[in-house]
Design a protein around this motif. Structure first.
Motif, PDB file in Angstrom:
ATOM      1  N   UNK A   1       0.135  13.605  -3.969  1.00  0.00           N
ATOM      2  CA  UNK A   1      -0.516  12.839  -4.996  1.00  0.00           C
ATOM      3  C   UNK A   1      -1.541  11.944  -4.315  1.00  0.00           C
ATOM      4  N   UNK A   2      -2.702  11.820  -4.922  1.00  0.00           N
ATOM      5  CA  UNK A   2      -3.722  10.905  -4.432  1.00  0.00           C
ATOM      6  C   UNK A   2      -3.841   9.747  -5.407  1.00  0.00           C
ATOM      7  N   UNK A   3      -3.783   8.530  -4.893  1.00  0.00           N
ATOM      8  CA  UNK A   3      -3.912   7.325  -5.717  1.00  0.00           C
ATOM      9  C   UNK A   3      -4.869   6.386  -5.009  1.00  0.00           C
ATOM     10  N   UNK A   4      -5.944   6.013  -5.671  1.00  0.00           N
ATOM     11  CA  UNK A   4      -6.968   5.136  -5.087  1.00  0.00           C
ATOM     12  C   UNK A   4      -7.416   5.626  -3.704  1.00  0.00           C
ATOM     13  N   UNK A   5      -7.588   6.941  -3.579  1.00  0.00           N
ATOM     14  CA  UNK A   5      -8.075   7.525  -2.338  1.00  0.00           C
ATOM     15  C   UNK A   5      -7.037   7.688  -1.239  1.00  0.00           C
ATOM     16  N   UNK A   6      -5.804   7.283  -1.484  1.00  0.00           N
ATOM     17  CA  UNK A   6      -4.729   7.389  -0.488  1.00  0.00           C
ATOM     18  C   UNK A   6      -3.782   8.529  -0.865  1.00  0.00           C
ATOM     19  N   UNK A   7      -3.400   9.332   0.121  1.00  0.00           N
ATOM     20  CA  UNK A   7      -2.475  10.444  -0.113  1.00  0.00           C
ATOM     21  C   UNK A   7      -1.019   9.979  -0.016  1.00  0.00           C
ATOM     22  N   UNK A   8      -0.195  10.427  -0.960  1.00  0.00           N
ATOM     23  CA  UNK A   8       1.249  10.157  -0.960  1.00  0.00           C
ATOM     24  C   UNK A   8       1.974  11.480  -1.120  1.00  0.00           C
ATOM     25  N   UNK A  60       3.185   7.273   5.051  1.00  0.00           N
ATOM     26  CA  UNK A  60       3.512   7.140   6.473  1.00  0.00           C
ATOM     27  C   UNK A  60       2.571   6.202   7.184  1.00  0.00           C
ATOM     28  N   UNK A  61       1.900   5.344   6.447  1.00  0.00           N
ATOM     29  CA  UNK A  61       0.955   4.433   7.075  1.00  0.00           C
ATOM     30  C   UNK A  61       1.623   3.097   7.358  1.00  0.00           C
ATOM     31  N   UNK A  62       1.614   2.702   8.591  1.00  0.00           N
ATOM     32  CA  UNK A  62       2.250   1.448   8.992  1.00  0.00           C
ATOM     33  C   UNK A  62       1.658   0.268   8.229  1.00  0.00           C
ATOM     34  N   UNK A  63       2.539  -0.566   7.716  1.00  0.00           N
ATOM     35  CA  UNK A  63       2.127  -1.767   7.010  1.00  0.00           C
ATOM     36  C   UNK A  63       1.655  -1.528   5.587  1.00  0.00           C
ATOM     37  N   UNK A  64       1.757  -0.305   5.090  1.00  0.00           N
ATOM     38  CA  UNK A  64       1.285  -0.024   3.737  1.00  0.00           C
ATOM     39  C   UNK A  64       2.467   0.193   2.795  1.00  0.00           C
ATOM     40  N   UNK A  65       2.176   0.106   1.521  1.00  0.00           N
ATOM     41  CA  UNK A  65       3.198   0.303   0.501  1.00  0.00           C
ATOM     42  C   UNK A  65       2.721   1.354  -0.490  1.00  0.00           C
ATOM     43  N   UNK A  66       3.657   1.896  -1.242  1.00  0.00           N
ATOM     44  CA  UNK A  66       3.323   2.794  -2.343  1.00  0.00           C
ATOM     45  C   UNK A  66       3.088   1.904  -3.559  1.00  0.00           C
ATOM     46  N   UNK A  67       1.920   1.978  -4.196  1.00  0.00           N
ATOM     47  CA  UNK A  67       1.642   1.102  -5.335  1.00  0.00           C
ATOM     48  C   UNK A  67       2.588   1.371  -6.510  1.00  0.00           C
ATOM     49  N   UNK A  68       3.122   0.305  -7.087  1.00  0.00           N
ATOM     50  CA  UNK A  68       4.001   0.438  -8.242  1.00  0.00           C
ATOM     51  C   UNK A  68       3.264   1.123  -9.387  1.00  0.00           C
ATOM     52  N   UNK A  69       1.967   0.863  -9.529  1.00  0.00           N
ATOM     53  CA  UNK A  69       1.187   1.502 -10.589  1.00  0.00           C
ATOM     54  C   UNK A  69       1.189   3.030 -10.441  1.00  0.00           C
TER      55      UNK A  69
END
Length: 82
Positions: A1-8, A60-69
């Motif tokens: 899934x891509x959210x705000x340009x970030x892959x999850x 898997x990005x250090x210091x990042x979170x998965x957005x609740x949105x």
């Protein structure tokens, strides 16, 4: 899934074949769905049940979170009602 340009990464497993998370960091509701947050070094993962399936959204990005949105949008798209 891509959210705000970030892959999850989204994973899914049969509810009967999964074990409870033993290393919870947080828990929050999205409607009637309970979402659990656990470490996924170096990032985190959010886990929730929908019907007979357990879904996991992780990064898997250090210091990042998965957005609740993003989790809210996925739960809505899956039609999960808890």
């Amino acid at each position: 899934m891509t959210w705000d340009g970030q892959e999850y990464h989204i994973g899914a497993a049969d509810l009967a074949a999964t074990e409870p998370l033993s290393n919870l960091v947080d828990r929050y509701p999205v409607g009637r769905v309970d979402v659990s947050v656990a470490p996924n070094e170096p990032g985190e993962r959010h886990v929730f049940a929908c019907g007979d399936t357990v879904y996991s959204v992780s990064n898997w990005l250090e210091g990042s979170t998965v957005p609740v949105a993003a989790i809210e949008a996925l739960i809505g798209a899956l039609g999960c009602t808890g």
